[in-house]
Design an enzyme around this catalytic site. Structure first.
Site, PDB file in Angstrom:
ATOM      1  N   ARG A   1      -1.600  -5.917  -8.409  1.00 56.82           N
ATOM      2  CA  ARG A   1      -0.494  -6.837  -8.163  1.00 56.82           C
ATOM      3  C   ARG A   1      -0.502  -7.856  -9.288  1.00 56.82           C
ATOM      4  NH1 ARG A   1      -2.392  -8.201  -2.268  1.00 56.82           N
ATOM      5  NH2 ARG A   1      -4.226  -8.299  -3.562  1.00 56.82           N
TER       6      ARG A   1
ATOM      7  N   LYS B   1     -18.119  -6.582   7.891  1.00 61.34           N
ATOM      8  CA  LYS B   1     -16.903  -7.371   7.730  1.00 61.34           C
ATOM      9  C   LYS B   1     -16.109  -7.354   9.031  1.00 61.34           C
ATOM     10  CE  LYS B   1     -13.223  -7.618   4.334  1.00 61.34           C
ATOM     11  NZ  LYS B   1     -12.592  -6.939   3.208  1.00 61.34           N
TER      12      LYS B   1
ATOM     13  N   HIS C   1       0.847  -1.204   0.000  1.00 58.85           N
ATOM     14  CA  HIS C   1       0.000   0.000   0.000  1.00 58.85           C
ATOM     15  C   HIS C   1       0.881   1.253   0.000  1.00 58.85           C
ATOM     16  CE1 HIS C   1      -3.084  -2.652   2.284  1.00 58.85           C
ATOM     17  NE2 HIS C   1      -3.553  -2.487   1.066  1.00 58.85           N
TER      18      HIS C   1
ATOM     19  N   SER D   1      -2.651  -7.752   3.003  1.00 56.40           N
ATOM     20  CA  SER D   1      -3.001  -7.621   4.429  1.00 56.40           C
ATOM     21  C   SER D   1      -3.374  -8.979   4.991  1.00 56.40           C
ATOM     22  CB  SER D   1      -4.183  -6.669   4.610  1.00 56.40           C
ATOM     23  OG  SER D   1      -3.868  -5.404   4.119  1.00 56.40           O
TER      24      SER D   1
HETATM   25  O1  PNS Z   1      -9.168  -3.114   0.362  1.00 58.05           O
HETATM   26  P1  PNS Z   1     -10.388  -3.605  -0.331  1.00 58.05           P
HETATM   27  O2  PNS Z   1     -11.225  -4.411   0.622  1.00 58.05           O
HETATM   28  O3  PNS Z   1     -10.058  -4.356  -1.588  1.00 58.05           O
HETATM   29  O4  PNS Z   1     -11.259  -2.325  -0.781  1.00 58.05           O
HETATM   30  C1  PNS Z   1     -12.508  -2.452  -1.419  1.00 58.05           C
HETATM   31  C2  PNS Z   1     -13.222  -1.098  -1.519  1.00 58.05           C
HETATM   32  C3  PNS Z   1     -13.342  -0.442  -0.146  1.00 58.05           C
HETATM   33  C4  PNS Z   1     -12.461  -0.174  -2.424  1.00 58.05           C
HETATM   34  C5  PNS Z   1     -14.640  -1.346  -2.138  1.00 58.05           C
HETATM   35  O5  PNS Z   1     -15.263  -2.373  -1.439  1.00 58.05           O
HETATM   36  C6  PNS Z   1     -15.530  -0.114  -2.115  1.00 58.05           C
HETATM   37  O6  PNS Z   1     -15.283   0.854  -2.798  1.00 58.05           O
HETATM   38  N1  PNS Z   1     -16.586  -0.143  -1.283  1.00 58.05           N
HETATM   39  C7  PNS Z   1     -17.517   0.964  -1.123  1.00 58.05           C
HETATM   40  C8  PNS Z   1     -18.892   0.601  -1.648  1.00 58.05           C
HETATM   41  C9  PNS Z   1     -19.009   0.888  -3.134  1.00 58.05           C
HETATM   42  O7  PNS Z   1     -18.851   1.988  -3.586  1.00 58.05           O
HETATM   43  N2  PNS Z   1     -19.302  -0.172  -3.914  1.00 58.05           N
HETATM   44  C10 PNS Z   1     -19.516  -0.032  -5.355  1.00 58.05           C
HETATM   45  C11 PNS Z   1     -18.252  -0.211  -6.134  1.00 58.05           C
HETATM   46  S1  PNS Z   1     -18.169  -1.814  -6.719  1.00 58.05           S
END
Ligand code: PNS
Length: 175
Positions: free
Chosen positions: A98, A49, A25, A136
């Protein structure tokens, strides 16, 4: 820049769970800071979660890891990412890429975000080769059984992991 266009700072959002922040990150954040005037690391508040670290702990670890860099902000958000991006007047959403296995999910998310908000661009940054296999979840998995992960996470994160998992005894890298 187009004539007549007012110069303004270009803000990018780097969203994620960051449970916890890894060197992968950090690498992506450093690359984003070279492109954008301001980068907001935005932690999703996701009550559905289970996380190892609370939002407050994650905010603090990221802040400590980037202490003194004014172009880097850390925040938490609820709900749709694009709504948050709109509120912050962000021009881009940053995601780290990645291995190829990241692609399908990221592609789907980017297309959905574009459908919901066409003026914010998804920008994918490739992590440094060293961090291709760093995540992570793998760090948490190893640390809970006592593995030394100090070369995969920033120091403030390593200290918190040691606090959570007393099994981590060897704090120094023997190499
Ligand atoms: O670190 P992560 O868990 O891969 O991050 C995922 C994240 C937070 C970027 C994604 O779940 C997100 O943007 N969630 C917010 C809800 C949203 O906007 N969903 C629609 C997009 S698919």
């Amino acid at each position: 820049m187009k004539k007549g266009r007012v110069s303004k700072s270009r803000i990018a959002i780097y969203p994620g769970s960051f449970d916890p922040l890894t060197n992968g990150h950090v690498d992506v954040i450093q690359r984003a800071l070279e492109i954008f005037d301001e980068v907001i690391v935005a932690i999703l508040r996701n009550p559905g979660k289970k996380h190892l670290f609370s939002i407050e702990e994650r905010l603090e670890m990221i802040q400590k890891s980037f202490n003194g860099n004014d172009a880097l902000k850390v925040d938490a958000f609820d709900g749709l990412l694009v709504d948050y991006a709109r509120m912050k007047h962000a021009v881009a959403i940053i995601r780290g890429m990645r291995a190829i296995s990241d692609f399908e999910n990221e592609f789907q998310m980017a297309l959905m975000n574009r459908k919901l908000h066409k003026d914010v661009q998804s920008v994918f940054l490739m992590t440094g080769l060293r961090w291709i296999f760093t995540s992570s979840s793998i760090i948490k998995e190893a640390a809970q059984f006592g593995a030394n992960v100090s070369d995969m996470v920033p120091e403030p994160v390593n200290l918190k992991l040691i606090e959570k998992f007393p099994l981590i005894k060897d704090h120094t890298d023997p190499r």
